[in-house]
Design a protein around this motif. Sequence first.
Motif, PDB file in Angstrom:
ATOM      1  N   ARG A 160       2.790   1.776  -3.174  1.00 21.34           N
ATOM      2  CA  ARG A 160       1.976   2.265  -4.282  1.00 21.34           C
ATOM      3  C   ARG A 160       1.700   3.754  -4.118  1.00 21.34           C
ATOM      4  NH1 ARG A 160      -3.287  -0.330  -4.211  1.00 21.34           N
ATOM      5  NH2 ARG A 160      -3.991   1.658  -3.414  1.00 21.34           N
ATOM      6  N   ARG A 176     -11.250  13.472  -6.852  1.00 20.37           N
ATOM      7  CA  ARG A 176     -12.540  12.963  -7.308  1.00 20.37           C
ATOM      8  C   ARG A 176     -13.421  14.036  -7.945  1.00 20.37           C
ATOM      9  NH1 ARG A 176     -10.225   9.021  -7.023  1.00 20.37           N
ATOM     10  NH2 ARG A 176     -10.614   7.139  -5.791  1.00 20.37           N
ATOM     11  N   HIS A 184      -6.847   4.039 -23.424  1.00 23.01           N
ATOM     12  CA  HIS A 184      -7.543   5.161 -22.803  1.00 23.01           C
ATOM     13  C   HIS A 184      -7.011   6.463 -23.383  1.00 23.01           C
ATOM     14  CE1 HIS A 184      -9.835   2.944 -19.795  1.00 23.01           C
ATOM     15  NE2 HIS A 184      -8.839   2.077 -19.825  1.00 23.01           N
ATOM     16  N   PHE A 233       0.841  -1.208   0.000  1.00 24.58           N
ATOM     17  CA  PHE A 233       0.000   0.000   0.000  1.00 24.58           C
ATOM     18  C   PHE A 233       0.870   1.250   0.000  1.00 24.58           C
ATOM     19  CE2 PHE A 233      -2.485  -3.236   1.971  1.00 24.58           C
ATOM     20  CZ  PHE A 233      -3.746  -3.050   1.455  1.00 24.58           C
ATOM     21  N   TRP A 284     -12.943   5.354 -11.989  1.00 20.02           N
ATOM     22  CA  TRP A 284     -13.348   6.723 -12.290  1.00 20.02           C
ATOM     23  C   TRP A 284     -12.817   7.139 -13.653  1.00 20.02           C
ATOM     24  CZ3 TRP A 284     -13.253   5.457  -7.141  1.00 20.02           C
ATOM     25  CH2 TRP A 284     -14.322   5.918  -6.358  1.00 20.02           C
ATOM     26  N   LEU A 285     -11.739   6.478 -14.091  1.00 17.62           N
ATOM     27  CA  LEU A 285     -11.193   6.761 -15.415  1.00 17.62           C
ATOM     28  C   LEU A 285     -12.236   6.446 -16.491  1.00 17.62           C
ATOM     29  CD1 LEU A 285      -8.733   7.613 -16.996  1.00 17.62           C
ATOM     30  CD2 LEU A 285      -7.895   5.278 -16.911  1.00 17.62           C
ATOM     31  N   LEU A 343      -6.259  10.322  -9.910  1.00 15.80           N
ATOM     32  CA  LEU A 343      -7.311   9.504  -9.301  1.00 15.80           C
ATOM     33  C   LEU A 343      -6.730   8.610  -8.219  1.00 15.80           C
ATOM     34  CD1 LEU A 343      -9.346   8.603 -12.479  1.00 15.80           C
ATOM     35  CD2 LEU A 343     -10.272   9.728 -10.471  1.00 15.80           C
ATOM     36  N   ALA A 368      -8.269  -6.194  -3.250  1.00 15.66           N
ATOM     37  CA  ALA A 368      -7.698  -6.340  -1.919  1.00 15.66           C
ATOM     38  C   ALA A 368      -7.125  -5.016  -1.427  1.00 15.66           C
ATOM     39  CB  ALA A 368      -6.615  -7.417  -1.938  1.00 15.66           C
ATOM     40  N   ASP A 369      -6.540  -4.246  -2.358  1.00 11.38           N
ATOM     41  CA  ASP A 369      -5.940  -2.963  -1.990  1.00 11.38           C
ATOM     42  C   ASP A 369      -6.945  -1.816  -2.024  1.00 11.38           C
ATOM     43  OD1 ASP A 369      -3.677  -4.431  -1.991  1.00 11.38           O
ATOM     44  OD2 ASP A 369      -2.713  -3.461  -3.695  1.00 11.38           O
ATOM     45  N   ALA A 370      -8.206  -2.115  -2.399  1.00 16.88           N
ATOM     46  CA  ALA A 370      -9.215  -1.062  -2.623  1.00 16.88           C
ATOM     47  C   ALA A 370      -8.671  -0.028  -3.603  1.00 16.88           C
ATOM     48  CB  ALA A 370      -9.660  -0.403  -1.323  1.00 16.88           C
ATOM     49  N   ASP A 371      -7.987  -0.511  -4.635  1.00 13.06           N
ATOM     50  CA  ASP A 371      -7.360   0.340  -5.634  1.00 13.06           C
ATOM     51  C   ASP A 371      -8.355   0.559  -6.775  1.00 13.06           C
ATOM     52  OD1 ASP A 371      -5.719   1.577  -7.415  1.00 13.06           O
ATOM     53  OD2 ASP A 371      -4.408  -0.134  -7.778  1.00 13.06           O
ATOM     54  N   GLY A 391      -9.173   3.583  -8.291  1.00 13.93           N
ATOM     55  CA  GLY A 391      -9.039   4.836  -9.030  1.00 13.93           C
ATOM     56  C   GLY A 391      -9.396   4.722 -10.499  1.00 13.93           C
ATOM     57  N   ARG A 392      -9.020   3.596 -11.105  1.00 12.38           N
ATOM     58  CA  ARG A 392      -9.225   3.460 -12.553  1.00 12.38           C
ATOM     59  C   ARG A 392     -10.683   3.379 -12.943  1.00 12.38           C
ATOM     60  NH1 ARG A 392      -4.821  -0.651 -15.084  1.00 12.38           N
ATOM     61  NH2 ARG A 392      -2.977   0.548 -14.525  1.00 12.38           N
ATOM     62  N   PRO A 414     -13.154  -3.869 -17.405  1.00 10.72           N
ATOM     63  CA  PRO A 414     -12.847  -2.928 -18.493  1.00 10.72           C
ATOM     64  C   PRO A 414     -11.497  -2.233 -18.333  1.00 10.72           C
ATOM     65  CG  PRO A 414     -15.021  -2.499 -17.562  1.00 10.72           C
ATOM     66  CD  PRO A 414     -14.377  -3.504 -16.681  1.00 10.72           C
ATOM     67  N   VAL A 415     -10.990  -2.110 -17.117  1.00 12.59           N
ATOM     68  CA  VAL A 415      -9.717  -1.408 -16.930  1.00 12.59           C
ATOM     69  C   VAL A 415      -8.567  -2.345 -16.604  1.00 12.59           C
ATOM     70  CG1 VAL A 415     -10.509   0.890 -16.347  1.00 12.59           C
ATOM     71  CG2 VAL A 415     -10.492  -0.852 -14.578  1.00 12.59           C
ATOM     72  N   GLN A 418      -6.110  -8.418  -6.810  1.00 13.39           N
ATOM     73  CA  GLN A 418      -5.203  -7.689  -5.930  1.00 13.39           C
ATOM     74  C   GLN A 418      -5.674  -6.238  -5.767  1.00 13.39           C
ATOM     75  OE1 GLN A 418      -0.958  -7.164  -7.086  1.00 13.39           O
ATOM     76  NE2 GLN A 418      -0.621  -8.693  -5.505  1.00 13.39           N
TER      77      GLN A 418
END
Lengths: 270, 304
Positions: A98, A136, A120, A95, B160-161, A131, B152-155, B157-158, B139-140, B149
């Motif tokens: 990252r 947000r 993208h 974490f 919202w992309l 993001l 698990a990391d609550a990642d 962000g993508r 999709p991302v 994973q």
Amino acid sequence: MIATETALALQAPQLMTTPPLLTMTGVSRRYGDVVALQDVSAMVYPGEVLGIVGESGSGKSTLLRMMNLEDTPDTGDYRLALPDLPGNLFDLDRFARRMLCATRIGIVYQNPHVGLLMQHTSSGNVAERLLIAGERSFAALRGRAREALDASEFPLERMDARPIELSGGMQQRVQLAKAIALEPVLLLLDEPTTGLDVSVQALVLDTLKRLQRDRAITMVIVSHDLGVIRTMADRVMVMRRGRVVEQGLADQIFQDPQHDYTQQLVHAKL
Amino acid sequence: MTLASLTKPWEAMSYGFLDASAKRELRRKMLKAIAVPGCQMPYASREVPMARGWGTGGLQVTLTLLKPSSVVKVIDQGADDSVNAASIRSFLSKVSGATETWDTTEATILQSRHRIPEERLRADQVLVLQVPNPEPLRPVEPNMSVARQMHADADYGRLWLILYEQIVRSGRVMQGAAYPSLVNGRHVMTPSPIPRWDVPKLHMAQHLTFLSAGREKRLYAVPPFTRVEPLVFSDVPYQVEDHAALTCHRSGVSGYFMNEIPQDDGSSAFEVSDSHLGIKTIRQAEGAAIRIGPTWYENGKMPQ
């Protein structure tokens, strides 16, 4: 060669008075029988550009990946002068790594397919960084993506084109915009201009130079191209077979190389 | 004493079609899914007499929940009378002795494809949604190991992309169905391909919802009174389809999710998507003693 490698690497440039931003000590990494890095140490000072040169397989890219925390060495210590992260960065969990990589370190890869989401939009690629850092608001994302792309001299009318549709130089600019979007303390460049033709290469280097001048970003640039290093770097580290063989100010290395290998390298170029 | 006297008489199949060990496994996974709202639990999806992709995931969950006193309703895009819904419903009653119904208020278990009924569900009802693709990150992130994973990391962000690019391309969020939603502030789930209109119905609902994908072998749940928040930008509010002003051309109700029916002259007629709500309204207008339950949307608005 007079001093030992470690001592050499830890020698600070004599006019530096500020403490280093990046300190790497005794980093070793083996992949099976292959020694990628052997007891490598490096220091980068705030606002400085460190160039790393060496032939293919000398471990320069591995070292850069370590700096971006993409890989953990067998032994070694890595610190950035950040008040909230005082310890060895290799000890951080996934974490924290990252978050650190997303917000404090920017990287430009040689191959844009590694650094970008090709399907993208370009602005979306930059927005993704923001993001991850928790932005947000659509208006803010749009605005900051535009700013970052503008700073890396990307033509804004193409900001919603997909990187796959863009030229190599433009793809590198998108990568650069993505890397600087969060104003990182450290910018890592892994062969940023390899594979670009000479005129585009000059333009990209020009942008990098300008960025460095305007924002005083600390950079580490890896290249096998001595021309690129000569243009960009304040200080140069020469690597061979996973070791640092020589380091010093750029002029010093290019005008008066001490180590046999560096001499070969410089003469081969000239 | 003979061996025969100790064993049960021969039966063509176990109660509720699935064998005991299958149901046991599903129940364990369903309990886990309730314990971690929105988190996808892998399970060994069994063969059922229906092709994958036709609601086998939902069917297995429903079969596990059934008992003889259950009352089942099966919906296919809001309709009770489609071939798929009718076949699943008759299969369920045949293997369990459960009662069939079309009425949302009477049912104890509702299996649904692509819609949540307009009448409010109560605490004693269970909604089972069929899910074709349970992974909101697909999709991302095409690599499912990496996607796991990221969960698990609550990642997230993508995700919202995707919304960012929809707004950039089209000026508004184009995600019509399966709108990714954050469950209990932790896991992002695909609420199955229900329209945006139906997503707020899951937020702090009284009923338990199971979502199950038979082909992908994943199930997840939204327990009662759990937050379900569609992903939005702070400056772009969540919008449901603008069906509030539409009127059903058959029953005359308005303020519900409508199906668009193209007409010969190029115009469109609309009919209420929850077909049994339409039927009830028509019967009531004809003077039958029909009780329509309270609905989630009132006059086309979701009360908060």
